[in-house]
Scaffold this motif. Structure first.
Motif, PDB file in Angstrom:
ATOM      1  N   GLY A   1       5.813   5.722 -15.509  1.00 14.80           N
ATOM      2  CA  GLY A   1       5.061   5.510 -16.742  1.00 14.80           C
ATOM      3  C   GLY A   1       5.727   4.611 -17.753  1.00 14.80           C
ATOM      4  N   THR A   2       6.852   3.976 -17.399  1.00 24.15           N
ATOM      5  CA  THR A   2       7.466   3.036 -18.334  1.00 24.15           C
ATOM      6  C   THR A   2       6.587   1.804 -18.467  1.00 24.15           C
ATOM      7  N   SER A   3       6.904   0.933 -19.399  1.00 23.42           N
ATOM      8  CA  SER A   3       6.050  -0.214 -19.720  1.00 23.42           C
ATOM      9  C   SER A   3       5.683  -1.007 -18.469  1.00 23.42           C
ATOM     10  N   GLY A   4       4.374  -1.172 -18.270  1.00 26.13           N
ATOM     11  CA  GLY A   4       3.892  -1.934 -17.124  1.00 26.13           C
ATOM     12  C   GLY A   4       4.049  -1.234 -15.802  1.00 26.13           C
ATOM     13  N   LYS A   5       4.140   0.085 -15.781  1.00 27.77           N
ATOM     14  CA  LYS A   5       4.306   0.835 -14.531  1.00 27.77           C
ATOM     15  C   LYS A   5       3.198   1.879 -14.382  1.00 27.77           C
ATOM     16  N   PHE A   6       2.998   2.344 -13.134  1.00 28.99           N
ATOM     17  CA  PHE A   6       2.058   3.430 -12.874  1.00 28.99           C
ATOM     18  C   PHE A   6       2.490   4.674 -13.645  1.00 28.99           C
ATOM     19  N   LYS A   7       1.510   5.435 -14.099  1.00 30.03           N
ATOM     20  CA  LYS A   7       1.764   6.764 -14.673  1.00 30.03           C
ATOM     21  C   LYS A   7       1.371   7.782 -13.610  1.00 30.03           C
ATOM     22  N   GLY A   8       2.358   8.314 -12.909  1.00 30.88           N
ATOM     23  CA  GLY A   8       2.082   9.193 -11.785  1.00 30.88           C
ATOM     24  C   GLY A   8       1.616  10.578 -12.206  1.00 30.88           C
ATOM     25  N   ILE A   9       1.051  11.306 -11.248  1.00 32.51           N
ATOM     26  CA  ILE A   9       0.589  12.676 -11.513  1.00 32.51           C
ATOM     27  C   ILE A   9       1.748  13.554 -11.950  1.00 32.51           C
ATOM     28  N   PHE A  10       2.953  13.298 -11.436  1.00 28.98           N
ATOM     29  CA  PHE A  10       4.118  14.110 -11.781  1.00 28.98           C
ATOM     30  C   PHE A  10       4.836  13.596 -13.035  1.00 28.98           C
ATOM     31  N   HIS A  11       4.286  12.582 -13.661  1.00 29.83           N
ATOM     32  CA  HIS A  11       4.930  11.998 -14.849  1.00 29.83           C
ATOM     33  C   HIS A  11       4.689  12.866 -16.079  1.00 29.83           C
ATOM     34  N   ASN A  12       5.750  13.106 -16.851  1.00 33.05           N
ATOM     35  CA  ASN A  12       5.663  13.874 -18.100  1.00 33.05           C
ATOM     36  C   ASN A  12       6.138  13.010 -19.269  1.00 33.05           C
ATOM     37  N   PRO A  13       5.213  12.443 -20.050  1.00 34.44           N
ATOM     38  CA  PRO A  13       5.638  11.672 -21.226  1.00 34.44           C
ATOM     39  C   PRO A  13       6.396  12.564 -22.206  1.00 34.44           C
ATOM     40  N   THR A  14       7.327  11.952 -22.911  1.00 29.66           N
ATOM     41  CA  THR A  14       8.104  12.728 -23.878  1.00 29.66           C
ATOM     42  C   THR A  14       7.271  13.115 -25.092  1.00 29.66           C
ATOM     43  N   GLU A  15       6.313  12.290 -25.472  1.00 28.60           N
ATOM     44  CA  GLU A  15       5.446  12.575 -26.606  1.00 28.60           C
ATOM     45  C   GLU A  15       4.286  13.467 -26.171  1.00 28.60           C
ATOM     46  N   THR A  16       4.083  14.573 -26.857  1.00 30.87           N
ATOM     47  CA  THR A  16       3.011  15.508 -26.513  1.00 30.87           C
ATOM     48  C   THR A  16       1.644  14.831 -26.525  1.00 30.87           C
ATOM     49  N   LYS A  17       1.425  13.931 -27.471  1.00 27.18           N
ATOM     50  CA  LYS A  17       0.117  13.274 -27.587  1.00 27.18           C
ATOM     51  C   LYS A  17      -0.201  12.404 -26.366  1.00 27.18           C
ATOM     52  N   ASP A  18       0.839  12.005 -25.631  1.00 23.71           N
ATOM     53  CA  ASP A  18       0.631  11.160 -24.457  1.00 23.71           C
ATOM     54  C   ASP A  18       0.510  11.961 -23.166  1.00 23.71           C
TER      55      ASP A  18
ATOM     56  N   ARG B   1       0.837  -1.204   0.000  1.00 21.20           N
ATOM     57  CA  ARG B   1       0.000   0.000   0.000  1.00 21.20           C
ATOM     58  C   ARG B   1       0.878   1.262   0.000  1.00 21.20           C
ATOM     59  N   ARG B   2       1.979   1.240   0.722  1.00 19.01           N
ATOM     60  CA  ARG B   2       2.881   2.403   0.749  1.00 19.01           C
ATOM     61  C   ARG B   2       3.468   2.631  -0.640  1.00 19.01           C
ATOM     62  N   TYR B   3       3.896   1.560  -1.290  1.00 21.50           N
ATOM     63  CA  TYR B   3       4.463   1.680  -2.628  1.00 21.50           C
ATOM     64  C   TYR B   3       3.443   2.274  -3.594  1.00 21.50           C
ATOM     65  N   MET B   4       2.210   1.770  -3.552  1.00 20.42           N
ATOM     66  CA  MET B   4       1.179   2.248  -4.473  1.00 20.42           C
ATOM     67  C   MET B   4       0.847   3.716  -4.224  1.00 20.42           C
ATOM     68  N   SER B   5       0.805   4.120  -2.957  1.00 22.01           N
ATOM     69  CA  SER B   5       0.472   5.518  -2.640  1.00 22.01           C
ATOM     70  C   SER B   5       1.529   6.478  -3.182  1.00 22.01           C
ATOM     71  N   ARG B   6       2.780   6.019  -3.263  1.00 20.58           N
ATOM     72  CA  ARG B   6       3.841   6.852  -3.811  1.00 20.58           C
ATOM     73  C   ARG B   6       3.814   6.846  -5.340  1.00 20.58           C
ATOM     74  N   GLN B   7       3.512   5.688  -5.934  1.00 20.02           N
ATOM     75  CA  GLN B   7       3.497   5.588  -7.385  1.00 20.02           C
ATOM     76  C   GLN B   7       2.386   6.427  -8.011  1.00 20.02           C
ATOM     77  N   ILE B   8       1.310   6.675  -7.269  1.00 24.94           N
ATOM     78  CA  ILE B   8       0.242   7.545  -7.769  1.00 24.94           C
ATOM     79  C   ILE B   8       0.816   8.921  -8.133  1.00 24.94           C
ATOM     80  N   LEU B   9       1.873   9.310  -7.452  1.00 23.21           N
ATOM     81  CA  LEU B   9       2.501  10.605  -7.727  1.00 23.21           C
ATOM     82  C   LEU B   9       3.726  10.490  -8.626  1.00 23.21           C
ATOM     83  N   ILE B  10       4.599   9.535  -8.349  1.00 22.99           N
ATOM     84  CA  ILE B  10       5.911   9.536  -9.010  1.00 22.99           C
ATOM     85  C   ILE B  10       6.117   8.355  -9.943  1.00 22.99           C
ATOM     86  N   GLY B  11       5.067   7.571 -10.236  1.00 28.54           N
ATOM     87  CA  GLY B  11       5.220   6.483 -11.188  1.00 28.54           C
ATOM     88  C   GLY B  11       5.800   6.983 -12.498  1.00 28.54           C
TER      89      GLY B  11
END
Length: 403
Positions: free
Chosen positions: A231-248, A219-229
């Motif tokens: 977004g690589t393959s098979g990973k959380f896409k966190g709120i602070f995540h910035n994909p390199t592609e604009t469309k994403d 649960r601790r890991y998941m609560s952190r990934q919500i923010l800092i995941g």
């Protein structure tokens, strides 16, 4: 009666004599009563001597390791049957207990100075500080047991092409623009071991605390990934995540706020910068580091009064009525600047983040692994993923890189 006659009597006869003396004493007085009392005292002393001899005999017997059970062939048959049952239990892998007193020749304690006085243990275990942010319980959870991925569509804009048209002219095109985000499942695991001695400790449930720690770790890991995941393959896409592609990019990095300090205008800046041009959004939550919450609390005006009214409820609370959630995955605006940009706060409705749960938490306990070392193993796992599911669903505050 004389002492020589009294010592020849049995215990029962001595007790009967005491009863007789008590009856005679009801009518006696003076020297006669004194004689009866003296004889009763002598009888009591003889009875005490008998008890002490019996006690000493028992202590001596225990000191020799105790006598073997008697009973001839029948007694031997009972012992052989018990040995046979223990042998079969060992073959079957079952637990077998042997008498510690017989196996190790444990002696009865003769005095407090020859033994260890009992040590009392508390019946519970004192917990440490909470290390799981309630953020994991407040985002939108989507149960999808057995799934592989989850795709969420969202509106980026409703189009802005409406206008006047001459008679017979074409209608103005106003097409909404949609975006999509894909949530992939990630296997999240936790594992720990404990020596078997832990489950034998008295009173407190140490074993239960160890077993529960694996699910808390997940649960601790998941609560952190919500923010800092990341977004690589098979990973959380966190709120602070910035994909390199604009469309994403579900959140446009151009909307980010840059801050180097918390001041009396910080909260207003965040609130009024979030959302569309026509509304001030409500029901939004500020996610921040405890250090920045402390900075909000310490602000004073020129008269020394607090600038912000803060109500704390553990991991959550309000700042001037605006709900907040503490999460240590956030950087702190109030920390010194570094060479890299650091995301520190996020503000928006927590329902704008969706967490897909592809399985239940599967927690297991094993007594077989590392059996030789007497180690008990615990493991837990879950398949889950997450991503922001609304266009610009949060406004983010970042600490800029140092010059």
């Amino acid at each position: 009666m004389k002492y020589e006659d009294l010592v020849k009597m049995s215990v029962k006869e001595l007790k009967d004599r005491l009863k007789d003396l008590n009856t005679q004493a009801q009518a006696a007085a003076g020297k006669d009563l004194d004689a009866l009392l003296e004889e009763a005292t002598t009888i009591t002393g003889i009875l005490d001597d008998v008890k002490n001899r019996e006690r000493l005999a028992g202590i001596a017997k225990d000191a020799e390791g105790g006598a073997e059970p008697t009973g001839g062939e029948k007694g031997e048959e009972v012992k052989d049957k018990a040995r046979e049952e223990r042998g079969q239990n060992i073959k079957d892998g079952k637990a077998v207990k042997f008498s510690a007193k017989k196996t190790f020749g444990v002696k009865n304690a003769l005095s407090v100075s020859q033994t260890v006085t009992p040590t009392h243990s508390a019946a519970d275990i004192k917990e440490t500080f909470n290390d799981v942010s309630s953020l994991v319980d407040r985002v939108t959870s989507i149960p999808l047991n057995g799934g592989e991925t989850y795709q969420r569509g969202y509106v980026k804009s409703y189009g802005d092409g409406a206008g006047g048209t001459a008679e017979g002219g074409d209608y103005n095109a106003t097409e909404p623009v949609f975006g999509y985000v894909t949530i992939e499942k990630q296997k999240i695991t936790a594992y720990t071991e404990e020596p078997e001695e832990m489950i034998k400790l008295p009173n407190a449930d140490y074993d239960g605390v160890v077993e529960g720690s694996v699910t808390k770790a997940i649960r601790r890991y998941m609560s952190r990934q919500i923010l800092i995941g990341d977004g690589t393959s098979g990973k959380f896409k966190g709120i602070f995540h910035n994909p390199t592609e604009t469309k994403d990019q579900v959140i446009d990095p151009a909307t980010d706020l840059s801050m180097t300090a918390v001041d009396d205008g910080t909260l207003d800046e965040v609130i009024y910068s979030f959302g569309g041009d026509e509304d001030v959004e409500d029901a939004a939550v500020l996610v921040l580091n405890k250090k920045d919450l402390k900075a909000f609390a310490k602000l004073r005006d020129k008269q020394g009064r607090k600038v912000y009214t803060i109500v704390n409820h553990g991991n959550t609370g309000t700042i001037d009525g605006v709900p907040y959630v503490i999460n240590s995955a956030c950087g702190a605006v109030t920390d010194a600047q570094t060479k890299a940009i650091v995301y520190c706060m996020a503000y928006g409705p927590l329902s704008n983040y969706e967490m897909a749960i592809f399985s239940d938490i599967d927690a297991r306990k094993s007594l077989d692994y590392k059996f030789k070392q007497g180690q008990i193993a615990y493991r837990a796992d879950i398949f889950a993923g997450g991503a922001v599911a609304a266009h610009n669903g949060f406004i983010r505050v970042k600490r800029p890189a140092s010059a």
